[in-house]
Scaffold this motif. Structure first.
Motif, PDB file in Angstrom:
ATOM      1  N   LEU A 275       0.985  -1.122   0.159  1.00 38.51           N
ATOM      2  CA  LEU A 275      -0.008   0.038  -0.021  1.00 38.51           C
ATOM      3  C   LEU A 275       0.777   1.095  -0.014  1.00 38.51           C
ATOM      4  CD1 LEU A 275      -2.765  -1.010   2.673  1.00 38.51           C
ATOM      5  CD2 LEU A 275      -2.924  -0.925   0.220  1.00 38.51           C
ATOM      6  N   LEU A 276       0.361   2.274  -0.708  1.00 33.43           N
ATOM      7  CA  LEU A 276       1.141   3.530  -0.614  1.00 33.43           C
ATOM      8  C   LEU A 276       1.231   3.867   0.939  1.00 33.43           C
ATOM      9  CD1 LEU A 276       2.496   5.645  -2.540  1.00 33.43           C
ATOM     10  CD2 LEU A 276       0.147   6.742  -2.444  1.00 33.43           C
ATOM     11  N   HIS A 277       2.409   4.487   1.108  1.00 41.05           N
ATOM     12  CA  HIS A 277       2.529   4.941   2.744  1.00 41.05           C
ATOM     13  C   HIS A 277       2.038   3.646   3.804  1.00 41.05           C
ATOM     14  CE1 HIS A 277       3.797   8.550   0.816  1.00 41.05           C
ATOM     15  NE2 HIS A 277       2.649   8.912   0.453  1.00 41.05           N
ATOM     16  N   GLY A 278       2.252   2.520   3.184  1.00 41.25           N
ATOM     17  CA  GLY A 278       1.811   1.510   4.208  1.00 41.25           C
ATOM     18  C   GLY A 278       2.803   0.903   4.990  1.00 41.25           C
ATOM     19  N   CYS A 279       4.179   1.251   4.943  1.00 46.19           N
ATOM     20  CA  CYS A 279       5.204   1.022   5.776  1.00 46.19           C
ATOM     21  C   CYS A 279       5.207   2.196   6.847  1.00 46.19           C
ATOM     22  CB  CYS A 279       6.375   0.687   5.416  1.00 46.19           C
ATOM     23  SG  CYS A 279       6.398  -0.618   4.281  1.00 46.19           S
ATOM     24  N   GLU A 280       5.015   2.039   8.165  1.00 43.27           N
ATOM     25  CA  GLU A 280       5.198   2.955   9.150  1.00 43.27           C
ATOM     26  C   GLU A 280       6.232   2.980  10.002  1.00 43.27           C
ATOM     27  OE1 GLU A 280       1.327   3.308  10.927  1.00 43.27           O
ATOM     28  OE2 GLU A 280       0.346   4.351   9.133  1.00 43.27           O
ATOM     29  N   ASP A 281       6.902   4.016  10.448  1.00 49.87           N
ATOM     30  CA  ASP A 281       7.833   3.956  11.326  1.00 49.87           C
ATOM     31  C   ASP A 281       7.752   3.347  12.836  1.00 49.87           C
ATOM     32  OD1 ASP A 281      10.564   4.696  12.243  1.00 49.87           O
ATOM     33  OD2 ASP A 281       9.448   5.955  13.386  1.00 49.87           O
ATOM     34  N   ILE A 282       8.666   2.240  13.038  1.00 53.98           N
ATOM     35  CA  ILE A 282       8.616   1.728  14.644  1.00 53.98           C
ATOM     36  C   ILE A 282       9.369   2.925  15.406  1.00 53.98           C
ATOM     37  CG2 ILE A 282       9.107  -0.314  15.798  1.00 53.98           C
ATOM     38  CD1 ILE A 282       9.494  -1.647  13.058  1.00 53.98           C
ATOM     39  N   ASP A 283       8.595   2.938  16.679  1.00 50.72           N
ATOM     40  CA  ASP A 283       9.000   3.668  17.571  1.00 50.72           C
ATOM     41  C   ASP A 283       9.827   3.125  18.495  1.00 50.72           C
ATOM     42  OD1 ASP A 283       9.736   5.687  19.441  1.00 50.72           O
ATOM     43  OD2 ASP A 283       7.639   6.647  19.591  1.00 50.72           O
ATOM     44  N   GLU A 284      11.020   2.808  18.473  1.00 50.49           N
ATOM     45  CA  GLU A 284      11.833   2.007  19.295  1.00 50.49           C
ATOM     46  C   GLU A 284      12.088   2.549  20.667  1.00 50.49           C
ATOM     47  OE1 GLU A 284      13.578   1.472  15.105  1.00 50.49           O
ATOM     48  OE2 GLU A 284      12.925   3.123  16.188  1.00 50.49           O
ATOM     49  N   CYS A 285      11.835   3.890  20.971  1.00 46.25           N
ATOM     50  CA  CYS A 285      11.778   4.419  22.091  1.00 46.25           C
ATOM     51  C   CYS A 285      10.552   3.792  22.986  1.00 46.25           C
ATOM     52  CB  CYS A 285      11.854   5.945  22.235  1.00 46.25           C
ATOM     53  SG  CYS A 285      13.110   6.550  21.549  1.00 46.25           S
ATOM     54  N   GLU A 286       9.599   3.263  22.355  1.00 40.91           N
ATOM     55  CA  GLU A 286       8.260   2.729  23.115  1.00 40.91           C
ATOM     56  C   GLU A 286       8.916   1.396  23.683  1.00 40.91           C
ATOM     57  OE1 GLU A 286       4.704   2.916  21.064  1.00 40.91           O
ATOM     58  OE2 GLU A 286       4.735   5.107  20.972  1.00 40.91           O
ATOM     59  N   ASP A 287       9.940   0.580  23.063  1.00 41.61           N
ATOM     60  CA  ASP A 287      10.205  -0.671  23.516  1.00 41.61           C
ATOM     61  C   ASP A 287      11.047  -0.502  24.801  1.00 41.61           C
ATOM     62  OD1 ASP A 287      11.229  -3.152  23.823  1.00 41.61           O
ATOM     63  OD2 ASP A 287      11.925  -3.331  21.840  1.00 41.61           O
ATOM     64  N   PRO A 288      10.736  -1.152  26.094  1.00 46.01           N
ATOM     65  CA  PRO A 288      11.434  -0.983  27.250  1.00 46.01           C
ATOM     66  C   PRO A 288      12.728  -1.364  27.054  1.00 46.01           C
ATOM     67  CG  PRO A 288       9.181  -1.953  27.649  1.00 46.01           C
ATOM     68  CD  PRO A 288       9.344  -1.908  26.100  1.00 46.01           C
ATOM     69  N   VAL A 289      13.239  -2.212  25.948  1.00 46.96           N
ATOM     70  CA  VAL A 289      14.631  -2.574  25.905  1.00 46.96           C
ATOM     71  C   VAL A 289      15.410  -1.549  25.352  1.00 46.96           C
ATOM     72  CG1 VAL A 289      16.178  -4.205  24.606  1.00 46.96           C
ATOM     73  CG2 VAL A 289      13.943  -5.069  25.457  1.00 46.96           C
ATOM     74  N   HIS A 290      15.067  -0.892  24.159  1.00 47.68           N
ATOM     75  CA  HIS A 290      15.799   0.126  23.931  1.00 47.68           C
ATOM     76  C   HIS A 290      15.507   1.566  24.876  1.00 47.68           C
ATOM     77  CE1 HIS A 290      14.541  -1.622  19.887  1.00 47.68           C
ATOM     78  NE2 HIS A 290      15.747  -1.817  20.214  1.00 47.68           N
ATOM     79  N   TYR A 302      13.952   8.258  15.364  1.00 48.37           N
ATOM     80  CA  TYR A 302      14.035   8.980  14.204  1.00 48.37           C
ATOM     81  C   TYR A 302      13.588   7.958  13.000  1.00 48.37           C
ATOM     82  CZ  TYR A 302      17.442  12.194  16.231  1.00 48.37           C
ATOM     83  OH  TYR A 302      18.152  13.202  16.656  1.00 48.37           O
ATOM     84  N   PRO A 303      12.958   8.498  12.019  1.00 52.71           N
ATOM     85  CA  PRO A 303      12.576   7.373  10.953  1.00 52.71           C
ATOM     86  C   PRO A 303      13.320   6.241  10.583  1.00 52.71           C
ATOM     87  CG  PRO A 303      11.926   9.586  10.041  1.00 52.71           C
ATOM     88  CD  PRO A 303      13.075   9.499  11.291  1.00 52.71           C
ATOM     89  N   GLY A 304      12.915   4.934  11.124  1.00 54.04           N
ATOM     90  CA  GLY A 304      13.689   3.959  10.744  1.00 54.04           C
ATOM     91  C   GLY A 304      14.913   3.431  11.979  1.00 54.04           C
ATOM     92  N   ARG A 305      15.085   4.456  12.892  1.00 60.94           N
ATOM     93  CA  ARG A 305      16.138   4.256  13.753  1.00 60.94           C
ATOM     94  C   ARG A 305      15.923   4.917  14.970  1.00 60.94           C
ATOM     95  NH1 ARG A 305      20.006   8.367  13.984  1.00 60.94           N
ATOM     96  NH2 ARG A 305      19.441  10.045  12.362  1.00 60.94           N
TER      97      ARG A 305
END
Length: 725
Positions: A275-290, A302-305
Motif C-alpha cells: 500500500l502507498l505509505h503502508g510502511c510506518e516507522d517503528i518507535d523504538e523508544c516505546e520498547d522498554p529494551v531500547h 528517528y524514521p527507521g532508527r
C-alpha cells in the motif's frame, strides 16, 4: 537524586506506554485497499494484494470471496476454492486442505490436495506429509505418476504414540516435501498383509506447527475433513505491480523493498508494503529494551532508527532540580490525560459498537415501521443492554427457560422487581433479525388477555433481545406429555385452555386491527400463567394481512406434525391453516400423544392421521388419555373429538373458522357446567327427601300426643322453613 530521577523516568515511561497503547488501538495502520473490507468472519486481516470486492485485489489469483451464508462467515480463495484460515503479509497463508481417506466407512475415499500449478502459490516446506495407518505406506506422486515422497508406519496395537500426540513411526509416519511443490497426488502403497490392507488409513499434508501444538489431538484427525496447511505466495516475474493504484515510481513508498519475489518494509518500519505509505516507522523508544539502554539519557526516535542522548554528568545535578518538579507535574498531567483519553476512547467505542449493532439488528427496519405507524410506540419500551445483562445475570445458563429455532429465552428480574422473559437470538442473520422485528410489529398491534405481552426490546447488543411478561408455569406441551403429580391436567382444565387459545386465535383472525395469521400454533407455544390461563406466544413467523386478503404465499414454514398439508402442497397459508394446527392441539389434549412419534407404527406416526383414522373406524375411545376417559362424559368427548376432526379436514374450505371453533367449545363447556348443576341439584334433592320423611313422621306423632292444635302448628313451622330452603 540520580535514583529519584531514574524512578520518575521509569514511571513516566510506563504511563506513556499505557496511553500509547490506547492511541495505537484506535490508529491501527490499514492493511487493505481504502474502502475495502479488511476482515471476514474469524480472519481479522485480509491485506492487499488479497482483497474482497472489485478493485480490492491485485489480480484474480488474490481474490477473496467472503461466504456470509455461514456463521461465522468464511473467506475462500476464489482461484482455488480453498478456505482461508490466515494471511501473513510476509508471503504465507494458511488454508484448509482435505484429508485423503482409504477403506474408511465413515469417510469418502479419493479426496486430493488442491492443484496449485500455474498459480503464484506453492506448498511451504513448513508442512509435513503425514500417513496414519497400521503398517501402511503413504505415497506422494506427481501428476505424471512418479513417486516424489512417502513414508511407512509400523503397526503396533499396544502403542500409546497417538495418545501422546507423537508421530514417531508407530501407526503414524511423516516426511518432508520437496521445495517449490505446487501439485501432487496422495495414494497408498501395497501391503503384503491382506488383513491390514483392508483397514482404514488416511494421509494428508499438514502445518507441522499445528500438528505438534498442545491444543491439537492427532487422534481426532481421523474424524476431520480438513487440516490446515501453509502456502507460500510469490509474484510472477512479469507482474506489473501497482501500489495503491499508482505506477509512478516517485510515488512509491521509499520505506519498502520490492527487489525480490515479494515486497518487504525496510528495517525500522512495519506495515503493508503493498500500500502507498503502508510502511510506518517503528518507535523504538516505546520498547522498554531500547528505552532502558538510554537511561539515564533520553531516547529519541528517528524514521527507521533511534538514538540515545546522554546528558553531561557535571550538569546533571542542576538539571535534576528542574526535572524533578517538572516530572511530578508532568506525571499528574499524564495521569489525568491518560484517564480522560481512555474514558473518551471507551465511550466512542461503545457508541460506535451500539450503532453498529442497532443497524445490524434491524433498527433501520424498525424505524421504518415506526414512521409508517405500523408499530404502537406506546407499548414498546427500548431497554438498554446493561439493564438486561443485570436482569439475567449476564445471560447465565442457570436462567435459561427454553430454547428454540429462533433463540434462547432467559428468566430475568428488572430493577423495579418485575420478573420478565428475555428472548435472545442465536444467530445474527437477515432472516432471524427480520423475524424479531416482525414479532415486535405484530405484538404491538395485539391486546388480548390470552396472548403473551411484549414489554419492549433492545437492539444495541450483538444480537437483538425481546422482553416479555414472565409466564410462570411453562408450556402446555409439558403438562400434556409429562406427568405432573402436583397439578395434573384435568378435563376441565383441558377444555378451558382450548377455549382460551381458540378465543385468542379468533381475535387474531377477525378482531385485530388487521387479520393476523400465527403460522406456528403448537402446544409448546402455548404458555400457562400463575392461574393456569393460556397465553399464545412466539409470533416470530406471524404475518398480518389486508382485510380483503384471503391467503399468504410464502416459503413453507412451521413445525412438522402441526403443518397444514394443504399449505405444504400449495405454499398458500390461510386462516384455516391455523385451524388445522389448533386441531392437532385438540387431538393432543384428548389423547395425550405427541404430534409426531418416530417410535410408533407407520399409521400412528402422525397424530393427526392416527386420530382421523380412529374416528373413521369408531376406535376413538381406544386412543383417549386415561384422565379424559375418567373425568369427561361420553357426549362431551365426542363433541370435542368431532370438532377436532372437522379442524383436521384435509380440505381447508370445509374446516370451521376459529370464531366458530371458539363458540362450539364454549357451548360444550356450558353444557358440561349445566350437566354438573343438574347433577348437584339431583344430589341435593335426594338428601332433602331423605331428611324430610323422618321429620314428617315425628311431627305427626308429636301432634297426636297434644291436647290442642297449638302443638301441631309448632311442629309444622320448622318443616316449612326447611322446605323453603
Amino acid at each position: 537524586m540520580d535514583t529519584v530521577g531514574r524512578f520518575l523516568l521509569h514511571i513516566t515511561f510506563f504511563l506513556w506506554s499505557m496511553t500509547a497503547v490506547e492511541i495505537a488501538a484506535t490508529l491501527i495502520a490499514p492493511v487493505s485497499m481504502p474502502g475495502c473490507p479488511s476482515y471476514c468472519g474469524q480472519v481479522n486481516q485480509i491485506p492487499y494484494p488479497f482483497g474482497i470486492g472489485t478493485g480490492c485485489y491485485l489480480d484474480d489469483w488474490f481474490q477473496i470471496i467472503c461466504d456470509n451464508s455461514t456463521s461465522p462467515p468464511k473467506p475462500f480463495l476464489n482461484s482455488t476454492g480453498l478456505e482461508v484460515l490466515e494471511i501473513n503479509i510476509e508471503g504465507t497463508l494458511k488454508v484448509a486442505s482435505p484429508v485423503t481417506f482409504s477403506n474408511c466407512s465413515h469417510k469418502p475415499s479419493g479426496r486430493q490436495t488442491a492443484n496449485l500449478e500455474g498459480s503464484p502459490f506453492v506448498f511451504s516446506q513448513k508442512n509435513r506429509f503425514t500417513s496414519m495407518s497400521c503398517g501402511g505406506i503413504g505415497l506422494m506422486t506427481s501428476l505424471s505418476g512418479s513417486t516424489i515422497g512417502g513414508c511407512l508406519s509400523i503397526c503396533d496395537d499396544t502403542s500409546n504414540a497417538l495418545r501422546n500426540n507423537s508421530c514417531s513411526g508407530l501407526n503414524c509416519c511423516q516426511t518432508t516435501i520437496p521445495s517449490s511443490l505446487s501439485a501432487f497426488r496422495t495414494s497408498f502403497g501395497k501391503i503384503t498383509n491382506a488383513e491390514r490392507a483392508k483397514l482404514c488409513k488416511y494421509a494428508f499434508l499438514v502445518d507441522q506447527d499445528w500438528f505438534t501444538s498442545d491444543s491439537t489431538n492427532i487422534s481426532d484427525i481421523g474424524h476431520m475433513d480438513n487440516v490446515p496447511i501453509v502456502l507460500e505466495w510469490k509474484f510472477f516475474s512479469n507482474t506489473t505491480f501497482n501500489i495503491n493504484g499508482t505506477t509512478n515510481s516517485t510515488d512509491i513508498d521509499k520505506n519498502m523493498d520490492c527487489s525480490g519475489d515479494n515486497c518487504f518494509c525496510s528495517m525500522g518500519f512495519q506495515g503493508n508494503p503493498y500500500l502507498l505509505h503502508g510502511c510506518e516507522d517503528i518507535d523504538e523508544c516505546e520498547d522498554p529494551v531500547h528505552f532502558n539502554r538510554c537511561i539515564p539519557g533520553i531516547c529519541i526516535n528517528y524514521p527507521g532508527r533511534y538514538q540515545c542522548v546522554f546528558p553531561d554528568p557535571r550538569q546533571s545535578r542542576v538539571k535534576l532540580a528542574i526535572i524533578v518538579p517538572i516530572s511530578v507535574l508532568g506525571l499528574l498531567f499524564l495521569l489525568v490525560g491518560a484517564w480522560w483519553l481512555r474514558k473518551v476512547i471507551k465511550k466512542r467505542k461503545n457508541i460506535k459498537r451500539k450503532e453498529k449493532f442497532f443497524k445490524q439488528n434491524g433498527g433501520l427496519l424498525l424505524k421504518q415501521q415506526l414512521s409508517s405507524g405500523e408499530v404502537n410506540v406506546e407499548k414498546i419500551k427500548l431497554f438498554n443492554s446493561k439493564e438486561l445483562e443485570k436482569a439475567t445475570d449476564n445471560f447465565s445458563a442457570d436462567r435459561i427457560l427454553g430454547q428454540g429455532g429462533q433463540g434462547t429465552v432467559y428468566k430475568g428480574m428488572l430493577a423495579d422487581g418485575r420478573i420478565v422473559a428475555v428472548k435472545k437470538s442465536k444467530i445474527v442473520a437477515g432472516g432471524e433479525v427480520g423475524q424479531f422485528i416482525n414479532e415486535i410489529v405484530i405484538l404491538s398491534q395485539i391486546s388480548h388477555r390470552n396472548v403473551v405481552k411484549l414489554l419492549g426490546c433492545c437492539l444495541e447488543t450483538e444480537v437483538p433481545l425481546l422482553v416479555y411478561e414472565f409466564i410462570l408455569n411453562g408450556t402446555l406441551s409439558q403438562y400434556i406429555h409429562h406427568q405432573n403429580e402436583e397439578f395434573p391436567l384435568t378435563w376441565e382444565m383441558r377444555l378451558r385452555v382450548s377455549i382460551e387459545v381458540a378465543g385468542a386465535l379468533s381475535y387474531l383472525h377477525s378482531a385485530a386491527s388487521f387479520p393476523i395469521y400465527h403460522r406456528d400454533i403448537k402446544s409448546s407455544n402455548i404458555l400457562l400463567d400463575e392461574k393456569y390461563r393460556a397465553k399464545v406466544a412466539d409470533f416470530g413467523t406471524s404475518r398480518s394481512v389486508a382485510i380483503d386478503q384471503t391467503h399468504l404465499t410464502t416459503r413453507v414454514h412451521g413445525t412438522f406434525g402441526y403443518l397444514d398439508p394443504e399449505y405444504f402442497q400449495s405454499s398458500k397459508f390461510t386462516e384455516k391453516s391455523d385451524v388445522y394446527s389448533f386441531g392437532v392441539v385438540l387431538a393432543e389434549l384428548l389423547t395425550g400423544e405427541k404430534p409426531v412419534s418416530v417410535l410408533s407404527s407407520q399409521e400412528s406416526r402422525s397424530l393427526a392421521t392416527y386420530f382421523l383414522l380412529s374416528m373413521e373406524e369408531n376406535r376413538l375411545f381406544d386412543i383417549l388419555h386415561a384422565r379424559v376417559m375418567k373425568e369427561a362424559g361420553k357426549d362431551e368427548i365426542m363433541a370435542v373429538a368431532n370438532l377436532a376432526q372437522r379442524c383436521l379436514n384435509l380440505n381447508g374450505k370445509k374446516r370451521p373458522t376459529m370464531k366458530e371453533v371458539a363458540a362450539e367449545l364454549e357451548a360444550i363447556q356450558l353444557s358440561v357446567k349445566f350437566s354438573n348443576v343438574q347433577q348437584k341439584f339431583a344430589e341435593v334433592h335426594y338428601v332433602r327427601s331423605e331428611i324430610t320423611e323422618p321429620w314428617d313422621v315425628v311431627s305427626i306423632s308429636t301432634a297426636s300426643c297434644m291436647d290442642s292444635g297449638t302443638g301441631s302448628s309448632l311442629d309444622v313451622q320448622p318443616l316449612l322453613s326447611f322446605k323453603s330452603f
